[in-house]
Design a protein around this motif. Structure first.
Motif, PDB file in Angstrom:
ATOM      1  N   CYS A 100      -5.637  -4.422  -0.855  1.00  0.00           N
ATOM      2  CA  CYS A 100      -5.196  -3.591  -1.574  1.00  0.00           C
ATOM      3  C   CYS A 100      -6.361  -3.560  -2.970  1.00  0.00           C
ATOM      4  O   CYS A 100      -6.397  -2.819  -3.231  1.00  0.00           O
ATOM      5  N   ARG A 106       0.295  -1.978 -12.875  1.00  0.00           N
ATOM      6  CA  ARG A 106       1.310  -0.721 -13.373  1.00  0.00           C
ATOM      7  C   ARG A 106       2.341  -1.313 -14.659  1.00  0.00           C
ATOM      8  O   ARG A 106       2.378  -2.584 -15.174  1.00  0.00           O
ATOM      9  N   VAL A 165       2.944   2.076  -2.883  1.00  0.00           N
ATOM     10  CA  VAL A 165       2.008   1.801  -4.786  1.00  0.00           C
ATOM     11  C   VAL A 165       1.631   3.595  -4.390  1.00  0.00           C
ATOM     12  O   VAL A 165       2.170   4.033  -5.397  1.00  0.00           O
ATOM     13  N   TRP A 166       1.123   3.989  -3.560  1.00  0.00           N
ATOM     14  CA  TRP A 166       0.636   4.680  -3.113  1.00  0.00           C
ATOM     15  C   TRP A 166       1.273   6.474  -2.393  1.00  0.00           C
ATOM     16  O   TRP A 166       1.078   7.335  -2.451  1.00  0.00           O
ATOM     17  N   ILE A 167       2.177   6.086  -1.770  1.00  0.00           N
ATOM     18  CA  ILE A 167       3.166   7.324  -0.808  1.00  0.00           C
ATOM     19  C   ILE A 167       3.940   7.354  -1.789  1.00  0.00           C
ATOM     20  O   ILE A 167       4.607   8.423  -1.065  1.00  0.00           O
ATOM     21  N   ILE A 170      -0.406   2.785 -11.610  1.00  0.00           N
ATOM     22  CA  ILE A 170      -1.006   2.929 -10.434  1.00  0.00           C
ATOM     23  C   ILE A 170      -0.450   3.560  -8.796  1.00  0.00           C
ATOM     24  O   ILE A 170      -0.750   4.190  -7.594  1.00  0.00           O
ATOM     25  N   ALA A 171       1.446   3.450  -9.002  1.00  0.00           N
ATOM     26  CA  ALA A 171       2.257   3.893  -7.979  1.00  0.00           C
ATOM     27  C   ALA A 171       2.051   5.170  -9.084  1.00  0.00           C
ATOM     28  O   ALA A 171       3.325   5.311  -7.835  1.00  0.00           O
ATOM     29  N   SER A 172       2.106   5.998  -9.611  1.00  0.00           N
ATOM     30  CA  SER A 172       2.149   7.016 -10.308  1.00  0.00           C
ATOM     31  C   SER A 172       4.137   7.352 -10.252  1.00  0.00           C
ATOM     32  O   SER A 172       4.703   8.290  -9.765  1.00  0.00           O
ATOM     33  N   TRP A 214     -10.310   2.167  -9.732  1.00  0.00           N
ATOM     34  CA  TRP A 214      -9.822   2.093 -10.531  1.00  0.00           C
ATOM     35  C   TRP A 214      -8.728   0.670 -10.804  1.00  0.00           C
ATOM     36  O   TRP A 214      -9.514  -0.274 -10.944  1.00  0.00           O
ATOM     37  N   ILE A 248      -8.654  -0.941  -4.389  1.00  0.00           N
ATOM     38  CA  ILE A 248      -8.680  -0.825  -5.837  1.00  0.00           C
ATOM     39  C   ILE A 248      -9.919  -0.583  -6.208  1.00  0.00           C
ATOM     40  O   ILE A 248     -10.678   0.173  -7.325  1.00  0.00           O
ATOM     41  N   HIS A 299       5.893   7.698  -3.261  1.00  0.00           N
ATOM     42  CA  HIS A 299       5.994   8.363  -5.067  1.00  0.00           C
ATOM     43  C   HIS A 299       7.093   9.999  -4.438  1.00  0.00           C
ATOM     44  O   HIS A 299       7.670  10.786  -5.101  1.00  0.00           O
ATOM     45  N   PHE A 320       0.799  -1.024  -0.001  1.00  0.00           N
ATOM     46  CA  PHE A 320      -0.073   0.175  -0.273  1.00  0.00           C
ATOM     47  C   PHE A 320       0.814   1.170   0.250  1.00  0.00           C
ATOM     48  O   PHE A 320       0.406   2.409  -0.646  1.00  0.00           O
TER      49      PHE A 320
END
Ligand code: DHB
Ligand code: FE
Length: 284
Positions: A207, A220, A85-87, A252-254, A216, A211, A89, A82
């Protein structure tokens, strides 16, 4: 780690392995608990949450859904997934904003240190009939002033054609598609591997449930992971992607940056593709 890997590649198994791997990592223990800093960061995080609750008029049903989901993320061992993927970056962005050399991006949950040492011209450990287009990945490691960095360390790891990582999914040889390549006297390396496939966040865990609930997608783009280092220089943690590949535009992980997208061409020797990518390291 092997005893928690079951026969199927499940979210619970790879989550547990990723959690275990994170616990052994040195960075875990290095944050000093400065009271003022903790006060600032946690207060602002809570204030941001309170603001959303007021603006969106969050209900008790939604509060309870959040509570049970958070409990389940821990039980699934999916906090590393989690967070990465979402924090991660944005942490990477602020950590490396002053670098002049090559771009970095997120590490993700699947790095394992001390992969097999390989010579400057090397083939990554792989199975006899490893699926995927053969790829020759070559380049040079230099310092920001252009000096070649002899003996630079190029650690590379990536998923297989099924999007699975050795050490985290069952039934793969221990170091499959992982290696530590030592560059030659001119900082050059030539690595033979196979092109990885796009990677899907496990859909059967927390996760995946998030999604699906948010509508979503879980993908990746196909990527190579790298850590490049040399004495007296800052280590780069990065990933490289493939132009035109699925989800390069909507990771998805920007974690995709324009500088990190490769343009492989058919290899000169007729087998698969080849691409050259040079790494420039900032001084320490
Ligand atoms: C995740 C997986 C990856 O391979 C990656 O590079 C980043 C994040 C994940 O599942 O969280
Ligand atoms: Fe990855």
């Amino acid at each position: 780690m092997t005893d928690i890997i079951t026969e199927q590649a499940t979210a619970a198994a790879s989550g547990a392995a990723a959690t275990e791997q994170f616990r052994t990592k040195q960075r875990t223990g290095t944050a000093e608990a400065d009271t003022k800093r903790v006060d600032t960061l946690v207060s602002e995080l809570l204030a941001a949450a309170h603001d959303i609750i007021r603006r969106r008029k969050v209900t008790y049903a939604e509060y309870d859904a959040l509570k049970s989901w958070l409990i389940q993320v821990g039980q699934d061992g999916e906090w590393p997934l989690f967070l990465d993927v979402w924090i991660e970056h944005v942490v990477e962005e602020v950590s490396n904003e002053n670098r002049e050399g090559s771009k970095g991006t997120i590490e993700g949950p699947y790095y394992v240190p001390d992969s097999p040492l390989l010579s400057p011209e090397a083939t990554l450990p792989m199975r006899d009939a490893e699926e995927g287009t053969p790829l020759l990945f070559q380049g040079q490691v230099t310092s920001v002033d252009g000096t070649p960095l002899a003996g630079a360390k190029v650690e590379i790891w990536h998923a297989d054609a099924d999007g699975l990582y050795s050490r985290f999914a069952p039934n793969l040889p221990e170091w499959n598609l992982r290696g530590t390549v030592i560059a030659d006297g001119q900082g050059n390396f030539r690595i033979r591997t196979v092109e990885p496939a796009p990677y899907q966040i496990p859909t059967d865990g927390s996760c995946g449930r998030l999604i699906a609930a948010a509508g979503w997608h879980a993908w990746r783009p196909a990527h190579l992971h790298l850590k490049v280092s040399a004495p007296g220089h800052q280590l780069i943690t990065t990933q490289l992607y493939f132009r035109g590949g699925e989800h390069v535009e909507d990771d998805i992980a920007s974690a995709v940056k324009p500088e990190l997208v490769l343009d492989p061409a058919p290899a000169a020797d007729g087998t698969g593709n080849e691409v050259t990518y040079d790494f420039v390291l900032d001084k320490a």
